[in-house]
Design a protein around this motif. Sequence first.
Motif, PDB file in Angstrom:
ATOM      1  N   PRO C  58       0.923  -1.055  -0.133  1.00  0.00           N
ATOM      2  CA  PRO C  58      -0.065  -0.113   0.053  1.00  0.00           C
ATOM      3  C   PRO C  58       1.041   1.338   0.036  1.00  0.00           C
ATOM      4  CG  PRO C  58      -0.221  -1.232   2.030  1.00  0.00           C
ATOM      5  CD  PRO C  58       0.421  -2.126   1.208  1.00  0.00           C
ATOM      6  N   ARG C  59       1.853   1.209   0.703  1.00  0.00           N
ATOM      7  CA  ARG C  59       2.783   2.697   0.810  1.00  0.00           C
ATOM      8  C   ARG C  59       3.372   3.041  -0.576  1.00  0.00           C
ATOM      9  NH1 ARG C  59       5.745   2.320   6.762  1.00  0.00           N
ATOM     10  NH2 ARG C  59       4.146   1.362   7.605  1.00  0.00           N
ATOM     11  N   ILE C  60       4.090   2.208  -1.286  1.00  0.00           N
ATOM     12  CA  ILE C  60       4.634   2.524  -2.421  1.00  0.00           C
ATOM     13  C   ILE C  60       3.628   2.573  -3.698  1.00  0.00           C
ATOM     14  CG2 ILE C  60       6.275   1.874  -4.389  1.00  0.00           C
ATOM     15  CD1 ILE C  60       7.641   2.483  -1.768  1.00  0.00           C
ATOM     16  N   GLY C  61       2.439   1.596  -3.394  1.00  0.00           N
ATOM     17  CA  GLY C  61       1.334   1.778  -4.219  1.00  0.00           C
ATOM     18  C   GLY C  61       0.705   2.980  -4.348  1.00  0.00           C
ATOM     19  N   GLY C  62       0.338   3.475  -3.091  1.00  0.00           N
ATOM     20  CA  GLY C  62      -0.130   4.650  -2.960  1.00  0.00           C
ATOM     21  C   GLY C  62       0.671   5.955  -3.700  1.00  0.00           C
ATOM     22  N   LEU C  63       1.814   5.979  -3.528  1.00  0.00           N
ATOM     23  CA  LEU C  63       2.635   6.775  -4.109  1.00  0.00           C
ATOM     24  C   LEU C  63       2.432   6.616  -5.825  1.00  0.00           C
ATOM     25  CD1 LEU C  63       6.270   6.988  -2.206  1.00  0.00           C
ATOM     26  CD2 LEU C  63       4.710   8.970  -2.852  1.00  0.00           C
ATOM     27  N   LEU C  64       2.488   5.477  -6.202  1.00  0.00           N
ATOM     28  CA  LEU C  64       2.421   5.199  -7.621  1.00  0.00           C
ATOM     29  C   LEU C  64       1.137   5.760  -8.168  1.00  0.00           C
ATOM     30  CD1 LEU C  64       3.799   1.444  -8.134  1.00  0.00           C
ATOM     31  CD2 LEU C  64       4.687   3.568  -9.154  1.00  0.00           C
ATOM     32  N   ASN C  65      -0.048   5.540  -7.503  1.00  0.00           N
ATOM     33  CA  ASN C  65      -1.334   5.827  -7.865  1.00  0.00           C
ATOM     34  C   ASN C  65      -1.338   7.558  -7.824  1.00  0.00           C
ATOM     35  OD1 ASN C  65      -3.374   4.170  -8.513  1.00  0.00           O
ATOM     36  ND2 ASN C  65      -3.329   3.205  -6.464  1.00  0.00           N
ATOM     37  N   ALA C  66      -0.454   7.791  -6.687  1.00  0.00           N
ATOM     38  CA  ALA C  66      -0.591   9.377  -6.729  1.00  0.00           C
ATOM     39  C   ALA C  66       0.112  10.079  -8.159  1.00  0.00           C
ATOM     40  CB  ALA C  66       0.256   9.813  -5.401  1.00  0.00           C
ATOM     41  N   THR C  67       1.281   9.411  -8.379  1.00  0.00           N
ATOM     42  CA  THR C  67       2.092   9.673  -9.452  1.00  0.00           C
ATOM     43  C   THR C  67       1.422   9.510 -11.046  1.00  0.00           C
ATOM     44  OG1 THR C  67       4.052   9.151  -8.194  1.00  0.00           O
ATOM     45  CG2 THR C  67       4.349   9.973 -10.333  1.00  0.00           C
ATOM     46  N   TYR C 171       0.318  17.861   0.220  1.00  0.00           N
ATOM     47  CA  TYR C 171      -0.082  16.521  -0.470  1.00  0.00           C
ATOM     48  C   TYR C 171       0.680  15.399  -0.079  1.00  0.00           C
ATOM     49  CZ  TYR C 171      -1.864  13.354  -4.041  1.00  0.00           C
ATOM     50  OH  TYR C 171      -2.508  12.233  -4.450  1.00  0.00           O
ATOM     51  N   LEU C 172       2.071  15.506  -0.028  1.00  0.00           N
ATOM     52  CA  LEU C 172       2.897  14.420   0.382  1.00  0.00           C
ATOM     53  C   LEU C 172       2.728  14.139   1.784  1.00  0.00           C
ATOM     54  CD1 LEU C 172       6.141  15.354  -1.681  1.00  0.00           C
ATOM     55  CD2 LEU C 172       4.353  13.721  -2.072  1.00  0.00           C
ATOM     56  N   ALA C 173       2.465  15.124   2.657  1.00  0.00           N
ATOM     57  CA  ALA C 173       2.292  14.781   4.200  1.00  0.00           C
ATOM     58  C   ALA C 173       0.893  14.102   4.175  1.00  0.00           C
ATOM     59  CB  ALA C 173       2.188  16.205   4.974  1.00  0.00           C
ATOM     60  N   ALA C 174       0.080  14.422   3.494  1.00  0.00           N
ATOM     61  CA  ALA C 174      -1.387  13.663   3.620  1.00  0.00           C
ATOM     62  C   ALA C 174      -1.235  12.187   3.305  1.00  0.00           C
ATOM     63  CB  ALA C 174      -2.310  14.240   2.742  1.00  0.00           C
ATOM     64  N   LEU C 175      -0.540  12.001   2.243  1.00  0.00           N
ATOM     65  CA  LEU C 175       0.008  10.354   1.840  1.00  0.00           C
ATOM     66  C   LEU C 175       0.673   9.898   3.034  1.00  0.00           C
ATOM     67  CD1 LEU C 175       1.115  10.702  -1.850  1.00  0.00           C
ATOM     68  CD2 LEU C 175      -0.795   9.757  -0.839  1.00  0.00           C
ATOM     69  N   PHE C 176       1.832  10.400   3.592  1.00  0.00           N
ATOM     70  CA  PHE C 176       2.408   9.974   4.782  1.00  0.00           C
ATOM     71  C   PHE C 176       1.516   9.817   5.881  1.00  0.00           C
ATOM     72  CE2 PHE C 176       5.091  10.903   8.520  1.00  0.00           C
ATOM     73  CZ  PHE C 176       6.216   9.733   8.193  1.00  0.00           C
ATOM     74  N   PHE C 177       0.682  10.734   6.300  1.00  0.00           N
ATOM     75  CA  PHE C 177      -0.525  10.677   7.317  1.00  0.00           C
ATOM     76  C   PHE C 177      -1.284   9.350   7.064  1.00  0.00           C
ATOM     77  CE2 PHE C 177      -4.810  11.154   8.707  1.00  0.00           C
ATOM     78  CZ  PHE C 177      -4.578  11.395  10.093  1.00  0.00           C
ATOM     79  N   LYS C 178      -1.608   9.115   5.794  1.00  0.00           N
ATOM     80  CA  LYS C 178      -2.624   7.927   5.439  1.00  0.00           C
ATOM     81  C   LYS C 178      -1.947   6.746   5.368  1.00  0.00           C
ATOM     82  CE  LYS C 178      -6.656   8.110   2.900  1.00  0.00           C
ATOM     83  NZ  LYS C 178      -7.220   8.658   1.516  1.00  0.00           N
ATOM     84  N   LEU C 179      -0.747   6.624   4.922  1.00  0.00           N
ATOM     85  CA  LEU C 179      -0.186   5.491   4.586  1.00  0.00           C
ATOM     86  C   LEU C 179       0.797   5.070   5.825  1.00  0.00           C
ATOM     87  CD1 LEU C 179       0.572   5.897   0.950  1.00  0.00           C
ATOM     88  CD2 LEU C 179      -1.317   4.465   1.789  1.00  0.00           C
ATOM     89  N   VAL C 185      -5.735   3.644  11.483  1.00  0.00           N
ATOM     90  CA  VAL C 185      -6.089   4.151  12.849  1.00  0.00           C
ATOM     91  C   VAL C 185      -7.528   4.391  12.851  1.00  0.00           C
ATOM     92  CG1 VAL C 185      -5.986   6.176  14.137  1.00  0.00           C
ATOM     93  CG2 VAL C 185      -3.734   5.105  13.435  1.00  0.00           C
ATOM     94  N   TYR C 186      -7.889   4.978  11.775  1.00  0.00           N
ATOM     95  CA  TYR C 186      -9.556   5.211  11.566  1.00  0.00           C
ATOM     96  C   TYR C 186     -10.344   4.113  10.859  1.00  0.00           C
ATOM     97  CZ  TYR C 186      -7.868   9.804  12.820  1.00  0.00           C
ATOM     98  OH  TYR C 186      -7.176  10.957  13.254  1.00  0.00           O
ATOM     99  N   GLN C 187      -9.837   2.717  10.762  1.00  0.00           N
ATOM    100  CA  GLN C 187     -10.519   1.889   9.947  1.00  0.00           C
ATOM    101  C   GLN C 187     -11.724   1.113  10.688  1.00  0.00           C
ATOM    102  OE1 GLN C 187     -10.552   1.645   7.193  1.00  0.00           O
ATOM    103  NE2 GLN C 187      -8.311   1.328   6.699  1.00  0.00           N
TER     104      GLN C 187
END
Lengths: 358, 358, 358
Positions: C58-67, C171-179, C185-187
Amino acid sequence: MVNKIFFFLVIIGVPLSVAGSLLHWSQILMFGVYCLTIVSLAAYMGRATESLAVISGPRIGGLLNATFGNAVELIISIFALREGLIEIVLASLTGSVLGNLLLVAGLSFFVGGLKFKRQKFNVYDARHNSGLLMFGVIVAFVIPEVFSMDMSDAEAISLSTGISIILIVLYLAALFFKLVTHRGVYQHVSNQEGSDAGGKHVHEEPEWSRKKAMIVLALSTAAVAYVSESLVHTFETVGDTFGWSELFIGVIIVAIVGNAAEHASAIIMAYKNKMDVAVEIAVGSTLQVAMFVAPLLVLISLFFPVQMPLVFTLPELVTMVTAVLLMIVISNDGETNWFEGATLLAAYLIMGIGFYLL
Amino acid sequence: MVNKIFFFLVIIGVPLSVAGSLLHWSQILMFGVYCLTIVSLAAYMGRATESLAVISGPRIGGLLNATFGNAVELIISIFALREGLIEIVLASLTGSVLGNLLLVAGLSFFVGGLKFKRQKFNVYDARHNSGLLMFGVIVAFVIPEVFSMDMSDAEAISLSTGISIILIVLYLAALFFKLVTHRGVYQHVSNQEGSDAGGKHVHEEPEWSRKKAMIVLALSTAAVAYVSESLVHTFETVGDTFGWSELFIGVIIVAIVGNAAEHASAIIMAYKNKMDVAVEIAVGSTLQVAMFVAPLLVLISLFFPVQMPLVFTLPELVTMVTAVLLMIVISNDGETNWFEGATLLAAYLIMGIGFYLL
Amino acid sequence: MVNKIFFFLVIIGVPLSVAGSLLHWSQILMFGVYCLTIVSLAAYMGRATESLAVISGPRIGGLLNATFGNAVELIISIFALREGLIEIVLASLTGSVLGNLLLVAGLSFFVGGLKFKRQKFNVYDARHNSGLLMFGVIVAFVIPEVFSMDMSDAEAISLSTGISIILIVLYLAALFFKLVTHRGVYQHVSNQEGSDAGGKHVHEEPEWSRKKAMIVLALSTAAVAYVSESLVHTFETVGDTFGWSELFIGVIIVAIVGNAAEHASAIIMAYKNKMDVAVEIAVGSTLQVAMFVAPLLVLISLFFPVQMPLVFTLPELVTMVTAVLLMIVISNDGETNWFEGATLLAAYLIMGIGFYLL
């Protein structure tokens, strides 16, 4: 008691209105007579509509309320449109939105809050209404304002026509949602608050029979139409005499006259702790004006010499937008208290001063 | 520790300020001295007010906080008003709103969030504050802006005066609501979060006796008044030297100086996970500025040669409106985390760059 | 089925695009060919990105999706920027925001709501997204609009550059927060809604191997780049032929082409009652455009002859602001139904008519 007063006012007011307009009595005097007569006739229209709604069941009843709920306002506005008084019509629509959203709801919350520490209403309805307020006032009124700056008049009318059709369709879709597809779906919250709110429509008896209600509705609508036309002709003199601008007359005076009956019943409901009904009257009426009466008037105006675009003055637009934002923030939790009522009233007062000085 | 630093700063700063202003030392140097002196005097005023509030109980204490909480800002502004520096006063009010809402709350949420994953505060307070922010900033500041475009100066002053009176009355009503009619009504939610928050006022001891607190308050208020007047006279030179506009000085510099003490205590509270207090300082202080200090200054200005209307510049208004909307959306759930703090700080940074470049 | 259609379209579309642009076929015809080819290539990019995301976790995946999530839009815009077509770039960014927020989400809510009476999604995500929408669109887009009125062009570019950097960092901070810091935490709320939503990433298998996915991604990105450049050159002819303004092409046509793949998958997810995913696609994509693509384009434009400030036209800004406010009010309760979808679609329709008539 109240009904007797209105009966008395109608019995006196209608003949006086006819006599005054035929005999050309003082326009200032007649302005007062017309206003009181319309207020009391509106009360009859409201009771007739309510009886028919109870008899026809909630679905047709909802449609009836949607059609006749702001009938007085609609009738006054059509006469004003025919005279080309577009500014007064837009001002009175603004006044209706502000009056219902801030004055009616504000008084209801305040008066109810003096008796009860915390009053609750259906939080799902509150959110549903918030979405509609955001759409009906902010999206649908702000966009033509901004886009029409760079448009020809003909394009502005095209845009207004398109938006008006969309507004009416979405308003009907909202009725369909509430009365058909999602009827009762969001009701359980209300039930938790007490059986009174949940079962409020079950044992209701109509005040009048179907026949009597229809006769009263037809007669009072005709009388309102007659008196409204006379009222419109007094605006110029009244404005000159009291130093009121057309804007102030439209936003404050016409709005209060056109909605007086609703004001009274919302406050009574709040005092009985029936906040669901009080909010429905205040916010529901706002939505009816914004999503049904206003666009309908735009479409009707296409058949008149002067067409009305859905373009308000900047003060009108800004007061409606801020009123909607304030109401959304205050009502979104499904709870009220006296201070929230005071806040809405304070906002109304600020806007009233603004329109008076303008 | 912090108290010792402030003690030292006061002992050094006040004599230096007197000497500097009498001997006409470099204005750039004195600007720094005045700022530091005011910050440390404000800390003393804050402690004295806090002690008096504890001694007098929550009702009178709330009133005291309401009066002296932004006393420094009020004093600086009155001197600036007397000089006719209306732009600087409006800018510093804007700066106070932005500083409290974005910088103080942002730092509190961020610093607290670095230690705790999720921090909660009373969700009822959050909603109450949202309604007041919407009223105090958006309704009460946007309307005079728009209406005054089509008004004479005299009418704009009349409108501002009316709005100011309504703001102050509603602010007092909010105190009455919170401290009298609805005291403790919305408290049970806090209690669920832990006995600490619920009982936070019970065991509190005043730092100083009533007599000492009143003497400290009187002396530090007088000293702040003296230094503030000197500070106002340095603005022109400082602006010319550093290339800062009056707007930037007012919005960023004066606001930070005037609120430094509050900044510190809000962040300390957040770090101790007392988010109710941190939010109360940040948002409460914003509301005090918008609904009490700003309208009071409008009313005071009526007695000065140049009257101040409640009409901000468009950049000031837009930053305040967007800051309020952002805060409402972020705080409405009664929860914070480091990212919400970072968002508020990012918004402050954007606005700071904007005012710097303007 | 859908995959086969896209396969067919790519096999036909890419050679046709090359032939057409070399042989100077009718620009109107080629406009259609280019659009369909890009839509189908985008589907391949989406599947490749999705496979890589599943493989990388999910972490790298999130970044990939973001890019790569808005890579098509980014590529088209860079070519338009190089040509100095700033208005079209800003218009297509606006169109992306409106399209994702109103059209994609609207269709998802509507279609999903026809099958399910009430659909739920994670209310914490909804609130997190609301804060970001408020920041990314309202704070970060409104402020340069207002401040740049009183600024030189160079200052407006400085302000836009500063804001762009802050947007990307947040935006990057939001990814860091979420991933990273708040992953899971909010799951628990999602889990209550059914094990399907909670465990949705656990058993997922990538469609393609890492190698195949990377090759597909590289080839389809290159092909999109080639076709996009050709597409940009047809805008003038197409606009003249159909009587469409550059604004309408940018806001409506380019946005629909650039986001077609996302539209399809969001609606499919809603129909499967996976509202968390549908909302993530619609709102997540909006945030990516506002907080990553738009500021990145501002920064890239610094290296081109014509620099692009983050200053939209007033109609563009107002539609985005009202769309965000509407979405916040509608989504904030973590529930949807067909009527909320209809409201969003109605708002999109109003804006479409407005841009068409402008």
